[in-house]
Design an enzyme around this catalytic site. Structure first.
Site, short mmCIF file in Angstrom:
data_model
loop_
_atom_site.label_atom_id
_atom_site.label_comp_id
_atom_site.label_asym_id
_atom_site.label_seq_id
_atom_site.Cartn_x
_atom_site.Cartn_y
_atom_site.Cartn_z
N GLN A 79 39.36 36.98 42.02
CA GLN A 79 38.16 36.62 42.04
C GLN A 79 37.55 35.81 43.13
O GLN A 79 37.53 34.91 43.39
CB GLN A 79 37.73 35.98 40.61
CG GLN A 79 36.19 35.81 40.42
CD GLN A 79 36.06 35.20 39.25
OE1 GLN A 79 36.68 35.05 38.14
NE2 GLN A 79 34.65 34.46 39.08
N PHE A 80 37.18 36.74 44.26
CA PHE A 80 36.60 36.06 45.55
C PHE A 80 35.40 35.51 45.23
O PHE A 80 35.20 34.40 46.27
CB PHE A 80 36.30 37.66 46.68
CG PHE A 80 35.25 38.20 46.25
CD1 PHE A 80 34.03 37.98 46.75
CD2 PHE A 80 35.17 39.33 45.46
CE1 PHE A 80 32.72 38.61 46.66
CE2 PHE A 80 34.11 40.13 45.05
CZ PHE A 80 32.97 39.68 45.60
N THR A 81 34.72 35.71 44.14
CA THR A 81 33.43 34.62 44.02
C THR A 81 33.78 33.32 43.76
O THR A 81 32.91 32.45 43.94
CB THR A 81 32.80 35.15 43.00
OG1 THR A 81 33.43 35.30 41.93
CG2 THR A 81 32.12 36.67 43.21
#
Length: 151
Positions: A79-81
């Site tokens: 989850q790069f966010t």
């Protein structure tokens, strides 16, 4: 490296476009993000921390038992966010997140490190896919850890 760890009764990842799914029972759902400067020691430290994190109740109702001790399961979803920056304007910037050519090998290696620490496979998402993640949070217990801060 930054993770959000949630103690769960169950967790599931579905990718409707491909039919892929992965599911775990009681354990930990780990949302993981990576930066370009993450290294093998970051991955190993985080995996050891997650496997030994005492967030499950003992016989006295005190959070004193790790997922490894309970025989629980772990699911890791990229989850790069988690590296969103909202300091300027209202549209998040993700420039601190690792690009896929760096992040994918880090994600795969991180999953392997957790598997080694647990002695069994982990549930996985699919890097970069449009995933539908569902969970039954237990507690709720949610912990955020950053490998560069180590608090």
């Amino acid at each position: 490296m930054r993770v959000v760890i949630q103690r769960v009764k169950t967790a599931r990842v579905d990718i409707p476009a491909t039919g892929y799914s992965s599911e775990i029972g009681e354990g930990l759902l780990v949302l993981a993000a990576f930066t370009e400067d993450d290294t093998e020691p970051d991955l190993e430290w985080m995996a050891r921390k997650i496997c030994a994190l005492r967030v499950f109740d003992d016989a006295d109702g005190v959070m004193n038992i790790s997922v490894r001790d309970t025989g629980g399961e772990v699911m890791v979803v990229s989850q790069f966010t988690l590296y969103a920056s909202t300091v300027k304007g209202n549209r998040p910037s993700y420039i601190r997140a690792a690009r896929p050519e760096t992040a994918v090998p880090l994600y795969e290696r991180f999953c392997s490190c957790i598997e080694a620490g647990l002695g069994k496979p982990v549930g996985r998402g699919v890097f970069g896919a449009d995933m539908k993640v569902s969970l039954l949070n237990d507690g709720p217990v949610t912990i955020i850890i950053d490998s560069k801060i180590k608090e």
